[in-house]
Design an enzyme around this catalytic site. Structure first.
Site, PDB file in Angstrom:
ATOM      1  N   CYS A  11       0.813  -1.208   0.000  1.00 40.27           N
ATOM      2  CA  CYS A  11       0.000   0.000   0.000  1.00 40.27           C
ATOM      3  C   CYS A  11       0.852   1.265   0.000  1.00 40.27           C
ATOM      4  O   CYS A  11       1.899   1.319   0.636  1.00 40.27           O
ATOM      5  CB  CYS A  11      -0.909  -0.010   1.233  1.00 40.27           C
ATOM      6  SG  CYS A  11      -2.150   1.296   1.237  1.00 40.27           S
ATOM      7  N   ASP A  12       0.411   2.258  -0.754  1.00 39.66           N
ATOM      8  CA  ASP A  12       0.860   3.651  -0.667  1.00 39.66           C
ATOM      9  C   ASP A  12       2.364   3.823  -0.519  1.00 39.66           C
ATOM     10  O   ASP A  12       3.128   3.582  -1.438  1.00 39.66           O
ATOM     11  CB  ASP A  12       0.112   4.355   0.473  1.00 39.66           C
ATOM     12  CG  ASP A  12      -1.364   4.571   0.153  1.00 39.66           C
ATOM     13  OD1 ASP A  12      -1.847   3.945  -0.807  1.00 39.66           O
ATOM     14  OD2 ASP A  12      -2.028   5.351   0.841  1.00 39.66           O
ATOM     15  N   LYS A  13       2.803   4.235   0.677  1.00 42.76           N
ATOM     16  CA  LYS A  13       4.179   4.671   0.889  1.00 42.76           C
ATOM     17  C   LYS A  13       5.180   3.529   0.848  1.00 42.76           C
ATOM     18  O   LYS A  13       6.378   3.754   0.718  1.00 42.76           O
ATOM     19  CB  LYS A  13       4.294   5.402   2.227  1.00 42.76           C
ATOM     20  CG  LYS A  13       4.024   6.889   2.168  1.00 42.76           C
ATOM     21  CD  LYS A  13       2.761   7.275   1.455  1.00 42.76           C
ATOM     22  CE  LYS A  13       1.556   7.244   2.351  1.00 42.76           C
ATOM     23  NZ  LYS A  13       0.304   7.562   1.644  1.00 42.76           N
ATOM     24  N   CYS A  83      -6.080  -0.098  -1.823  1.00 43.39           N
ATOM     25  CA  CYS A  83      -7.312   0.621  -2.159  1.00 43.39           C
ATOM     26  C   CYS A  83      -7.537   0.664  -3.673  1.00 43.39           C
ATOM     27  O   CYS A  83      -6.619   0.890  -4.451  1.00 43.39           O
ATOM     28  CB  CYS A  83      -7.258   2.033  -1.588  1.00 43.39           C
ATOM     29  SG  CYS A  83      -7.202   2.066   0.212  1.00 43.39           S
ATOM     30  N   GLU A 333      -2.852  12.643   5.650  1.00 46.45           N
ATOM     31  CA  GLU A 333      -3.779  12.719   4.521  1.00 46.45           C
ATOM     32  C   GLU A 333      -5.111  13.296   4.993  1.00 46.45           C
ATOM     33  O   GLU A 333      -5.569  12.988   6.093  1.00 46.45           O
ATOM     34  CB  GLU A 333      -4.024  11.329   3.931  1.00 46.45           C
ATOM     35  CG  GLU A 333      -2.826  10.769   3.219  1.00 46.45           C
ATOM     36  CD  GLU A 333      -3.125   9.438   2.543  1.00 46.45           C
ATOM     37  OE1 GLU A 333      -2.343   9.055   1.677  1.00 46.45           O
ATOM     38  OE2 GLU A 333      -4.127   8.795   2.893  1.00 46.45           O
ATOM     39  N   SER A 359      -5.217  12.074   0.288  1.00 45.10           N
ATOM     40  CA  SER A 359      -5.223  10.703  -0.189  1.00 45.10           C
ATOM     41  C   SER A 359      -5.337  10.728  -1.700  1.00 45.10           C
ATOM     42  O   SER A 359      -5.860  11.680  -2.290  1.00 45.10           O
ATOM     43  CB  SER A 359      -6.424   9.955   0.394  1.00 45.10           C
ATOM     44  OG  SER A 359      -6.673   8.783  -0.332  1.00 45.10           O
TER      45      SER A 359
END
Length: 444
Positions: A11-13, A83, A333, A359
């Site tokens: 996820c993400d980072k 997500c 976020e 986000s």
């Protein structure tokens, strides 16, 4: 001490974080993305985590029943995976393929798809070849490769966080890249992928359409990228894109002649409120200009309360400050607030300006990464309730409409805040972290 590295990310980072590590170490490496979640279902339509945050705002304003909110909460996340729109995780997964650190055709496959097993085997073969050929991350992540990645963010209307992450990766790669280098690429690259948060489809639909290689092929067709850039397979960007297998009749990755917008889904702004720059989200709406009174909040929670209690009115500019790299610390976020604004039906009538982040699921007229941040005494620290603020994405401007002398007087009277942490790793981070306009990297 390793001959090569397979960086497993989710996820993400975790994705740019792994890329930064590979570029810092500069040993042969490949990034293997876990994959997107599948969409949930609500009243016959696909939903993602974005819908939950927007439903909270709608429910608070009496536009959605408690039962429907609960139904959305219970069904938005049906299983494992990141997500499910072109939010930060899938934006950065796209970046990894287009910059060349992930093999093309790997990132769009959903988390729970059995094809991930074959992709993992393929990545194992690729890293062994990279070790044999001594193909290193800095050989791949050249300035041309970074421009290719920026074009991918633009064409898919990806997350504003990509600006931070690419700046930080470039620093590790020792590639010259500034926030001002983004705008020419963003301006010339159209949005041609119809994906949430601003579009219709979810990330799993990109896979069904043929995956990120189809996006790469479009970018080659439009001459928006440098096809000679080398990828982790040892082949060029153009060669990998040429192998794309586009699904017949797919409506997700549009032909360039049917692009959704003539320029990318984000833009870089400067002005009296953001002398070092900031980032605006343009996807999902056609609005380019907003002028209205500032509604000033010192932290995210206070702004969220104002939105859910109906205290934000059309034409307002919600200003959330002291949420930057040092002030937060860490740039939280603002999906809760931005989602609540959209859910309350105010996305076309309200602007939001913050020195924090968004986000990737954020959409609406939202401006983030305002620099210098409030904690550093940037102009955003001097904004007062009712000050008129102008956002003009066409001219690339974010201004607070007060005389220069008045702004100077206010800033001279500004007093620095005590940091939230006095000891420990967060205190060290606060002392070392740079401006968002530099990628919020830590430096000695």
């Amino acid at each position: 001490m390793f001959d090569g590295v397979v960086a497993l990310v989710a996820c993400d980072k975790t994705i740019p974080g792994a890329a930064m590590a590979l570029l810092r170490l500069n040993v042969p490496g490949v990034v293997l993305y876990g994959g997107t979640i599948m969409p949930g279902k609500f009243q016959g339509r696909d939903i993602t985590i974005q819908d939950v945050f927007e439903a909270v705002g709608a429910n608070a304003r009496g536009k959605m029943s408690d039962a429907d909110l609960l139904d959305i909460e219970n069904h938005a996340c049906p299983g494992a995976g990141a997500c499910g729109g072109q939010f930060t995780a899938n934006t950065m997964a796209t970046v990894m393929e287009l910059i060349g650190l992930s093999p093309m055709g790997t990132a769009a496959v959903p988390q729970l798809d059995k094809r991930k097993e074959d992709i993992s085997v393929r990545c194992g073969r690729i890293i062994m070849d990279a070790v044999r050929n001594n193909l290193r991350p800095r050989d791949i992540c050249t300035r041309a490769a970074f421009d290719n990645a920026i074009a991918g963010v633009a064409g898919t209307a990806g997350s504003t966080n990509a600006v931070l992450h690419l700046l930080a990766m470039a620093r590790e790669a020792e590639v010259p890249l500034t926030i001002d280098d983004f705008e020419p690429v963003l301006a010339r690259t159209p949005v041609f992928v119809d994906i949430k948060p601003g579009g219709k489809y979810v990330a799993a639909d990109v896979d069904t359409a043929g995956g990120i290689p189809v996006i790469a092929k479009r970018l080659i067709e439009g001459k928006f990228v440098d096809g000679s850039a080398v990828t982790v397979t040892g082949r060029t960007f153009a060669a990998e894109a040429a192998d794309a297998k586009e699904a017949a009749g797919q409506q997700v990755i549009l032909p360039l002649a049917k692009a959704l917008k003539p320029r990318g889904g984000i833009a870089i702004l400067r002005g009296s409120l953001a002398p070092e720059g900031c980032v605006i989200k343009l996807a999902g709406h056609d609005k380019k200009v907003h002028h209205g009174p500032a509604r000033v909040f010192e932290r995210e929670e206070d702004a969220m309360t104002a939105v859910t209690e109906g205290k934000i009115r059309p034409n307002d500019v919600v200003v959330i400050r002291y949420e930057g790299p040092r002030g937060g610390p860490g740039m939280r976020e603002m999906l809760g607030v931005t989602g609540a604004i959209v859910g309350a039906g105010l996305s076309d009538d309200v602007a939001l300006v913050t020195d924090g982040r968004f986000s990737g699921a954020t959409h609406g007229f939202m401006i983030a990464h305002v620099a210098p941040e409030a904690f550093n005494g940037g102009p955003i620290a001097a904004v007062e309730e009712g000050d008129q603020i102008t956002v003009d994405a066409t001219r690339g401007v974010l201004d607070v409409e007060i005389p220069a002398e008045e702004l100077k007087r206010r800033l001279a009277a500004w007093k620095p805040r005590e940091p939230s942490y006095k000891t420990g790793v967060m205190a060290k981070y606060t002392k070392l972290v740079a401006s968002a306009s530099e990628g919020a990297v830590t430096r000695v």
